[in-house]
Scaffold this motif. Structure first.
Motif, PDB file in Angstrom:
ATOM      1  N   LEU A  60       0.864  -1.177   0.000  1.00 42.59           N
ATOM      2  CA  LEU A  60       0.000   0.000   0.000  1.00 42.59           C
ATOM      3  C   LEU A  60       0.901   1.228   0.000  1.00 42.59           C
ATOM      4  CD1 LEU A  60      -2.725   1.543   0.434  1.00 42.59           C
ATOM      5  CD2 LEU A  60      -2.343   1.258   2.904  1.00 42.59           C
ATOM      6  N   VAL A  61       0.720   2.095  -0.991  1.00 37.07           N
ATOM      7  CA  VAL A  61       1.456   3.346  -1.066  1.00 37.07           C
ATOM      8  C   VAL A  61       0.516   4.483  -0.684  1.00 37.07           C
ATOM      9  CG1 VAL A  61       2.633   4.974  -2.592  1.00 37.07           C
ATOM     10  CG2 VAL A  61       3.084   2.521  -2.800  1.00 37.07           C
ATOM     11  N   ILE A  62       0.931   5.300   0.279  1.00 44.32           N
ATOM     12  CA  ILE A  62       0.134   6.441   0.733  1.00 44.32           C
ATOM     13  C   ILE A  62       0.894   7.711   0.392  1.00 44.32           C
ATOM     14  CG2 ILE A  62      -0.872   7.621   2.721  1.00 44.32           C
ATOM     15  CD1 ILE A  62      -1.198   4.919   4.062  1.00 44.32           C
ATOM     16  N   ALA A  63       0.265   8.581  -0.400  1.00 52.62           N
ATOM     17  CA  ALA A  63       0.892   9.827  -0.828  1.00 52.62           C
ATOM     18  C   ALA A  63       0.002  10.997  -0.440  1.00 52.62           C
ATOM     19  CB  ALA A  63       1.125   9.814  -2.335  1.00 52.62           C
ATOM     20  N   GLY A  64       0.580  11.979   0.242  1.00 59.06           N
ATOM     21  CA  GLY A  64      -0.177  13.161   0.634  1.00 59.06           C
ATOM     22  C   GLY A  64       0.331  13.706   1.954  1.00 59.06           C
TER      23      GLY A  64
END
Length: 403
Positions: free
Chosen positions: A250-254
């Motif tokens: 899971l990649v989380i960007a922000g």
């Protein structure tokens, strides 16, 4: 056509879908040969104000007289065909509508959220849906609960503005653009004039890169806030990890208020990567490399830009089954809808979207076709210009009737 776009730009420290939509529409209109100018204020500029200047900002939220004078003078000098209003909080205020009336220029407004009926614009309180203020002439519940930034004091200017300017909005705008049918339904039930509310979905530019294989990660892209479903996503991903994992990270960007919590949760894990704030090009490439984009918002999203950006890249989405997502995502065809605010349902959908590569790619192709038919630049331009022409014609009829 000569268009003046009015927008208070959100702070640049966090991603803003509204800023992106405004910039994309301006570029689309200019590319089509229309003359487009902007009248803007920037929330970033508040930090540079003196202490008294900062203290005065809440007083400008309901009404900014200097904006009325400045905008009216510009409208009289330049005579645009139409003014397109986006966000007016906190530095512009509904005084922009008075300026349009002063100069006799028709106004249209895009409603990016629910601020017409809910002071913070989210229809949510304490992580749960809330409609206490919907349909009320005075939104006292929002003040009582401190719905904006968990502060009664910070909520007061928004509540005052909503109460004092309700009639000005509802009579001073020729055409409201609702960004989903779900949003329009809420606003009509709240008493807004149905004949002035048109559904105009946001468009997404053609991406420079599209998915070509099965994908390599599940992607969350957006603000790190509870209303966006971050805690729900973390709980669902933990459930998946306990069951053996999804096979991709899971990649989380922000960035956002939950950044420290997300960072701590991701530390030491090989199935989660927190990458911080991506730039536009990084966002596009991350989407094109995704097995799926996940949008688990707990509030009733008025649209869902990242879902449509995924569609454009041929990537399916897993989204909450409420608000605008139910009209953007065809469950089982272009993506999957999970039961809102249920971690187990979200985990189940994430397992399904990552388990079957062939079915996943079929959904990606269907998502791309949905984008081409409903959210492409050509469709966006047609609906935007149609709305402008309707507003201009409506204003002309009113003026003709007054002669």
């Amino acid at each position: 056509m000569h268009v003046l776009v009015v927008h208070n730009r959100y702070a640049s420290a966090q991603p803003s879908g509204e800023n992106k939509v405004v910039d994309q529409e301006v570029a689309l209109l200019r590319a089509a040969g229309h003359r487009v100018e902007t009248f803007e204020r920037r929330s970033d500029d508040i930090a540079a104000r003196s202490l008294p200047g900062k203290a005065a900002v809440p007083l400008l939220v309901p009404w900014n007289p200097s904006v009325r004078r400045e905008l009216a003078a510009r409208l009289r000098a330049q005579r645009p065909d139409v003014v397109h209003v986006h966000n007016v909080f906190p530095l512009l205020s509904p005084a922009v509508l008075a300026a349009c009336a002063d100069a006799g220029v028709p106004a249209v407004a895009t409603l990016h959220n629910y601020t017409q009926v809910c002071p913070p614009g989210t229809l949510q309180r304490d992580g749960q849906p809330c409609t206490e203020c919907v349909g009320s002439s005075v939104p006292l519940p929002a003040v009582r609960h401190g719905c904006y930034r968990d502060s009664r004091l910070a909520t007061v200017p928004l509540a005052v503005s909503l109460t004092a300017n309700r009639r000005r909005w509802w009579t001073g705008v020729e055409r409201f653009f609702c960004i989903s049918a779900a949003q329009r339904d809420v606003l009509v039930r709240a008493g807004m004039p149905a004949e002035r509310l048109a559904v105009k979905h946001n468009f997404v530019p053609e991406p420079d890169v599209r998915r070509t294989g099965p994908g390599e990660h599940v992607l969350y892209l957006g603000r790190l806030a509870e209303t966006k479903g971050l805690r729900l996503l973390m709980a669902a991903w933990d459930e998946i990890a306990d069951g053996g994992g999804a096979g991709v990270p899971l990649v989380i960007a922000g960035t956002g208020p939950l950044e420290a919590e997300v960072t701590a949760w991701a530390v030491g894990r090989d199935d989660v990567r927190y990458v911080g704030l991506y730039g536009p090009e990084e966002c596009r490439r991350a989407i094109a490399r995704a097995v799926a984009v996940v949008a688990p918002s707990t509030w009733l999203e008025a649209f869902g830009l990242v879902v449509v950006e995924a569609m454009a890249a041929g990537v399916p989405a897993v989204a909450a089954g409420h608000g605008a997502f139910t009209e953007l995502v065809e469950d089982g065809v272009t993506g999957l809808l999970h039961r809102p605010r249920e971690a187990a349902s979200l985990a189940s959908c994430l397992r399904r979207i990552t388990d079957g590569p062939e079915r996943n790619q079929e959904m990606g192709r269907a998502a791309r076709l949905r984008y081409e038919r409903g959210f492409s630049p050509a469709v966006g331009l047609e609906r935007l210009v149609e709305g402008y022409r309707t507003a201009i014609a409506g204003r002309t009829e009113i003026l003709g009737g007054n002669k």
